[in-house]
Motif scaffolding. Structure first.
Motif, PDB file in Angstrom:
ATOM      1  N   ARG A 275       0.821  -1.219   0.000  1.00  0.00           N
ATOM      2  CA  ARG A 275       0.000   0.000   0.000  1.00  0.00           C
ATOM      3  C   ARG A 275       0.856   1.271   0.000  1.00  0.00           C
ATOM      4  NH1 ARG A 275      -5.274  -0.339   0.120  1.00  0.00           N
ATOM      5  NH2 ARG A 275      -6.412  -1.927   1.291  1.00  0.00           N
ATOM      6  N   LYS A 276       2.187   1.072   0.053  1.00  0.00           N
ATOM      7  CA  LYS A 276       3.146   2.192   0.078  1.00  0.00           C
ATOM      8  C   LYS A 276       2.897   3.134   1.265  1.00  0.00           C
ATOM      9  CE  LYS A 276       4.034   2.013  -4.895  1.00  0.00           C
ATOM     10  NZ  LYS A 276       3.420   0.703  -5.027  1.00  0.00           N
ATOM     11  N   CYS A 277       2.586   2.528   2.402  1.00  0.00           N
ATOM     12  CA  CYS A 277       2.407   3.354   3.608  1.00  0.00           C
ATOM     13  C   CYS A 277       3.075   2.701   4.821  1.00  0.00           C
ATOM     14  CB  CYS A 277       0.937   3.647   3.860  1.00  0.00           C
ATOM     15  SG  CYS A 277      -0.079   2.204   4.085  1.00  0.00           S
ATOM     16  N   ASN A 278       4.202   2.063   4.560  1.00  0.00           N
ATOM     17  CA  ASN A 278       4.985   1.469   5.656  1.00  0.00           C
ATOM     18  C   ASN A 278       5.993   2.517   6.136  1.00  0.00           C
ATOM     19  OD1 ASN A 278       5.958  -0.683   7.346  1.00  0.00           O
ATOM     20  ND2 ASN A 278       7.726  -0.836   5.985  1.00  0.00           N
ATOM     21  N   ILE A 279       5.648   3.259   7.204  1.00  0.00           N
ATOM     22  CA  ILE A 279       6.536   4.330   7.665  1.00  0.00           C
ATOM     23  C   ILE A 279       7.254   3.974   8.970  1.00  0.00           C
ATOM     24  CG2 ILE A 279       5.284   6.182   6.472  1.00  0.00           C
ATOM     25  CD1 ILE A 279       4.011   6.873   9.240  1.00  0.00           C
ATOM     26  N   ILE A 280       7.073   2.765   9.441  1.00  0.00           N
ATOM     27  CA  ILE A 280       7.749   2.351  10.674  1.00  0.00           C
ATOM     28  C   ILE A 280       9.219   2.058  10.336  1.00  0.00           C
ATOM     29  CG2 ILE A 280       7.135  -0.104  10.483  1.00  0.00           C
ATOM     30  CD1 ILE A 280       6.498   0.051  13.556  1.00  0.00           C
ATOM     31  N   ARG A 281      10.122   2.527  11.180  1.00  0.00           N
ATOM     32  CA  ARG A 281      11.553   2.481  10.852  1.00  0.00           C
ATOM     33  C   ARG A 281      12.222   1.183  11.297  1.00  0.00           C
ATOM     34  NH1 ARG A 281      13.017   7.785  14.012  1.00  0.00           N
ATOM     35  NH2 ARG A 281      11.421   6.825  15.333  1.00  0.00           N
ATOM     36  N   ASP A 282      13.500   1.060  10.953  1.00  0.00           N
ATOM     37  CA  ASP A 282      14.295  -0.100  11.353  1.00  0.00           C
ATOM     38  C   ASP A 282      14.397  -0.159  12.873  1.00  0.00           C
ATOM     39  OD1 ASP A 282      16.414  -2.215  10.336  1.00  0.00           O
ATOM     40  OD2 ASP A 282      17.320  -1.162  12.043  1.00  0.00           O
ATOM     41  N   TRP A 283      14.423  -1.359  13.421  1.00  0.00           N
ATOM     42  CA  TRP A 283      14.391  -1.512  14.875  1.00  0.00           C
ATOM     43  C   TRP A 283      15.611  -0.893  15.558  1.00  0.00           C
ATOM     44  CZ3 TRP A 283      17.969  -4.230  17.828  1.00  0.00           C
ATOM     45  CH2 TRP A 283      18.818  -5.115  17.156  1.00  0.00           C
ATOM     46  N   LYS A 284      16.764  -0.898  14.888  1.00  0.00           N
ATOM     47  CA  LYS A 284      17.965  -0.317  15.516  1.00  0.00           C
ATOM     48  C   LYS A 284      17.828   1.202  15.665  1.00  0.00           C
ATOM     49  CE  LYS A 284      21.304  -3.875  14.192  1.00  0.00           C
ATOM     50  NZ  LYS A 284      22.543  -4.184  13.475  1.00  0.00           N
ATOM     51  N   THR A 285      17.274   1.843  14.638  1.00  0.00           N
ATOM     52  CA  THR A 285      17.020   3.291  14.691  1.00  0.00           C
ATOM     53  C   THR A 285      16.042   3.611  15.818  1.00  0.00           C
ATOM     54  OG1 THR A 285      17.300   3.384  12.293  1.00  0.00           O
ATOM     55  CG2 THR A 285      16.233   5.274  13.314  1.00  0.00           C
ATOM     56  N   CYS A 286      14.989   2.811  15.901  1.00  0.00           N
ATOM     57  CA  CYS A 286      13.963   3.030  16.926  1.00  0.00           C
ATOM     58  C   CYS A 286      14.507   2.775  18.334  1.00  0.00           C
ATOM     59  CB  CYS A 286      12.755   2.135  16.656  1.00  0.00           C
ATOM     60  SG  CYS A 286      11.788   2.648  15.219  1.00  0.00           S
ATOM     61  N   LEU A 287      15.312   1.738  18.476  1.00  0.00           N
ATOM     62  CA  LEU A 287      15.891   1.432  19.796  1.00  0.00           C
ATOM     63  C   LEU A 287      16.764   2.588  20.271  1.00  0.00           C
ATOM     64  CD1 LEU A 287      16.309  -0.580  22.142  1.00  0.00           C
ATOM     65  CD2 LEU A 287      18.200  -1.573  20.833  1.00  0.00           C
ATOM     66  N   LYS A 288      17.553   3.136  19.361  1.00  0.00           N
ATOM     67  CA  LYS A 288      18.421   4.273  19.724  1.00  0.00           C
ATOM     68  C   LYS A 288      17.574   5.466  20.172  1.00  0.00           C
ATOM     69  CE  LYS A 288      22.222   7.232  18.159  1.00  0.00           C
ATOM     70  NZ  LYS A 288      21.780   8.296  19.089  1.00  0.00           N
ATOM     71  N   GLU A 289      16.551   5.790  19.398  1.00  0.00           N
ATOM     72  CA  GLU A 289      15.691   6.921  19.753  1.00  0.00           C
ATOM     73  C   GLU A 289      15.003   6.687  21.097  1.00  0.00           C
ATOM     74  OE1 GLU A 289      11.565   8.568  18.067  1.00  0.00           O
ATOM     75  OE2 GLU A 289      13.203   8.803  16.621  1.00  0.00           O
ATOM     76  N   TYR A 290      14.562   5.475  21.298  1.00  0.00           N
ATOM     77  CA  TYR A 290      13.881   5.121  22.554  1.00  0.00           C
ATOM     78  C   TYR A 290      14.806   5.315  23.759  1.00  0.00           C
ATOM     79  CZ  TYR A 290      11.442   2.210  26.009  1.00  0.00           C
ATOM     80  OH  TYR A 290      10.834   1.739  27.143  1.00  0.00           O
ATOM     81  N   ILE A 291      16.005   4.779  23.666  1.00  0.00           N
ATOM     82  CA  ILE A 291      16.961   4.902  24.773  1.00  0.00           C
ATOM     83  C   ILE A 291      17.340   6.371  24.985  1.00  0.00           C
ATOM     84  CG2 ILE A 291      19.276   4.272  25.595  1.00  0.00           C
ATOM     85  CD1 ILE A 291      17.185   1.972  25.657  1.00  0.00           C
ATOM     86  N   ASP A 292      17.602   7.087  23.898  1.00  0.00           N
ATOM     87  CA  ASP A 292      17.965   8.514  24.000  1.00  0.00           C
ATOM     88  C   ASP A 292      16.857   9.334  24.665  1.00  0.00           C
ATOM     89  OD1 ASP A 292      20.362   8.003  22.774  1.00  0.00           O
ATOM     90  OD2 ASP A 292      19.812   8.841  20.824  1.00  0.00           O
ATOM     91  N   ASN A 293      15.604   9.045  24.325  1.00  0.00           N
ATOM     92  CA  ASN A 293      14.491   9.876  24.792  1.00  0.00           C
ATOM     93  C   ASN A 293      13.952   9.502  26.165  1.00  0.00           C
ATOM     94  OD1 ASN A 293      14.658  11.281  22.426  1.00  0.00           O
ATOM     95  ND2 ASN A 293      12.814  10.433  21.500  1.00  0.00           N
ATOM     96  N   TYR A 294      14.110   8.234  26.540  1.00  0.00           N
ATOM     97  CA  TYR A 294      13.443   7.782  27.764  1.00  0.00           C
ATOM     98  C   TYR A 294      14.389   7.308  28.874  1.00  0.00           C
ATOM     99  CZ  TYR A 294       8.802   8.021  25.642  1.00  0.00           C
ATOM    100  OH  TYR A 294       7.636   8.469  25.068  1.00  0.00           O
ATOM    101  N   TYR A 295      15.655   7.158  28.575  1.00  0.00           N
ATOM    102  CA  TYR A 295      16.560   6.584  29.582  1.00  0.00           C
ATOM    103  C   TYR A 295      17.747   7.482  29.918  1.00  0.00           C
ATOM    104  CZ  TYR A 295      13.980   2.199  29.536  1.00  0.00           C
ATOM    105  OH  TYR A 295      12.999   1.247  29.667  1.00  0.00           O
ATOM    106  N   GLN A 296      17.606   8.790  29.640  1.00  0.00           N
ATOM    107  CA  GLN A 296      18.686   9.704  29.989  1.00  0.00           C
ATOM    108  C   GLN A 296      18.894   9.705  31.514  1.00  0.00           C
ATOM    109  OE1 GLN A 296      20.878  11.419  28.082  1.00  0.00           O
ATOM    110  NE2 GLN A 296      19.952  10.328  26.357  1.00  0.00           N
ATOM    111  N   GLY A 297      20.126   9.400  31.934  1.00  0.00           N
ATOM    112  CA  GLY A 297      20.446   9.424  33.366  1.00  0.00           C
ATOM    113  C   GLY A 297      19.944   8.232  34.154  1.00  0.00           C
ATOM    114  N   TYR A 298      19.273   7.277  33.494  1.00  0.00           N
ATOM    115  CA  TYR A 298      18.681   6.132  34.185  1.00  0.00           C
ATOM    116  C   TYR A 298      19.742   5.279  34.883  1.00  0.00           C
ATOM    117  CZ  TYR A 298      16.007   1.790  34.847  1.00  0.00           C
ATOM    118  OH  TYR A 298      15.423   0.660  35.377  1.00  0.00           O
ATOM    119  N   LEU A 299      20.893   5.116  34.251  1.00  0.00           N
ATOM    120  CA  LEU A 299      21.937   4.246  34.806  1.00  0.00           C
ATOM    121  C   LEU A 299      22.972   5.005  35.637  1.00  0.00           C
ATOM    122  CD1 LEU A 299      22.550   1.903  31.721  1.00  0.00           C
ATOM    123  CD2 LEU A 299      21.106   1.455  33.716  1.00  0.00           C
ATOM    124  N   ASP A 300      22.798   6.313  35.775  1.00  0.00           N
ATOM    125  CA  ASP A 300      23.788   7.101  36.528  1.00  0.00           C
ATOM    126  C   ASP A 300      23.744   6.792  38.031  1.00  0.00           C
ATOM    127  OD1 ASP A 300      24.306   8.164  34.114  1.00  0.00           O
ATOM    128  OD2 ASP A 300      23.350  10.099  34.477  1.00  0.00           O
TER     129      ASP A 300
END
Length: 300
Positions: A275-300
């Motif tokens: 249908r040419k409407c697959n806009i979900i990205r590669d899992w590695k890109t998404c994992l990076k964004e997820y960690i960057d946005n939600y886990y800042q300082g979590y392990l400090d």
């Protein structure tokens, strides 16, 4: 005037993703039995009369049914609750949306397949293995057979919403790292596809706005397994040299995770691509964004 979406079962990680993606362009009423955010109001969607009353009073243009019991072990130990929550409540949603003549979104899962194939497209026939998978598949079938305008999306290994709401694989690994574990034991016999809640919600929005009704596999790009996800996570955190990653088979966790899981839950977004409407990205890109946005300082 903004269109109104009633979201049932929006208190978890997926609900947070939908809230972030839809809140600016739509009016939302997000409900759950766990009112863990100021933007969530109380509803037990297993109560058919109350469910109908709230959706009617809100005069919703769309009904999103997100909630479910997602622990396989809980569902196997409490099958009646699994079917009441994951199947009968979905039937409630179908009746309500039919009565009000509004489209329905239902979330299904990659877990409805038996894992005998390496990958599954939108047309492969499910063969659920346990009560969780069976209860979700029965919900999917009911929507398909009894609802006109509907979108059913099958999600993979969900990640999103951060440490407060993420009860899945990524958060389990992060929690062990926070505890100071120097060795992680990760299964290497389970294949699947991570699914980032924000990308998932964005792709649902695209389907909805194009009125592309029907059933869709909806997972991140790239094929992988649990072990590869753990490897990538350590790399993103810069801890690949200080944390030991040990591969084990599923029997290692048999006591805690005793429910039968398919060897492969890898989905292919075949219909979205066509249908040419697959806009979900590669899992590695998404994992990076997820960690960057939600886990800042979590392990400090």
């Amino acid at each position: 005037m903004k269109k109104k979406i009633f979201i049932a079962g929006g208190g978890g990680m997926l609900g947070e993703g939908f809230y972030q993606v839809f809140k600016d362009e739509y009016d939302l009423l997000i409900t759950d039995i766990d009112t863990n955010e100021p933007w969530i109001s109380y509803l037990d969607f297993r109560d058919a009369n109350e469910y109908k009353k709230q959706v009617k009073e809100y005069k919703a243009d769309f009904l999103f049914h997100l909630g479910a019991h997602t622990s396989l072990e809980y569902c196997d130990k409490n099958p009646d609750d699994a079917y009441e929550t994951n199947t009968l409540a979905v039937e409630n949603a179908v009746h309500i949306s039919n009565e009000l003549n509004i489209p329905l979104l239902y979330i299904s899962t990659a877990g409805i397949f038996d894992g005998k194939q390496e990958t599954y497209d939108d047309w492969d026939l499910p063969n659920p293995l346990g009560h969780y998978a069976r209860s979700k598949y029965m919900g999917e079938l009911y929507v398909k057979e009894n609802k006109g305008k509907h979108i059913i999306c099958r999600a993979g290994w969900m990640m999103g919403a951060g440490p407060k709401k993420d009860k899945k694989f990524v958060q389990k690994l992060m929690a062990q790292l926070k505890e100071g574990k120097k060795e992680l034991f990760v299964v290497n016999d389970k294949l699947g596809t991570p699914t980032y809640t924000h990308d998932f919600a964005r792709n649902v929005k695209l389907l909805l706005e194009n009125e592309y009704w029907g059933l869709y596999n909806l997972v991140c790009g790239g094929e992988t397994g649990r072990f590869e996800v753990a490897e990538e996570l350590l790399k993103l955190l810069g801890k690949e040299n200080e944390i030991k990653l040990t591969a084990v088979d599923s029997d290692y966790f048999k006591k805690e995770f005793f429910s039968h899981r398919p060897a492969s839950e890898r989905l292919i977004n075949a219909k979205l691509i066509l249908r040419k409407c697959n806009i979900i990205r590669d899992w590695k890109t998404c994992l990076k964004e997820y960690i960057d946005n939600y886990y800042q300082g979590y392990l400090d």
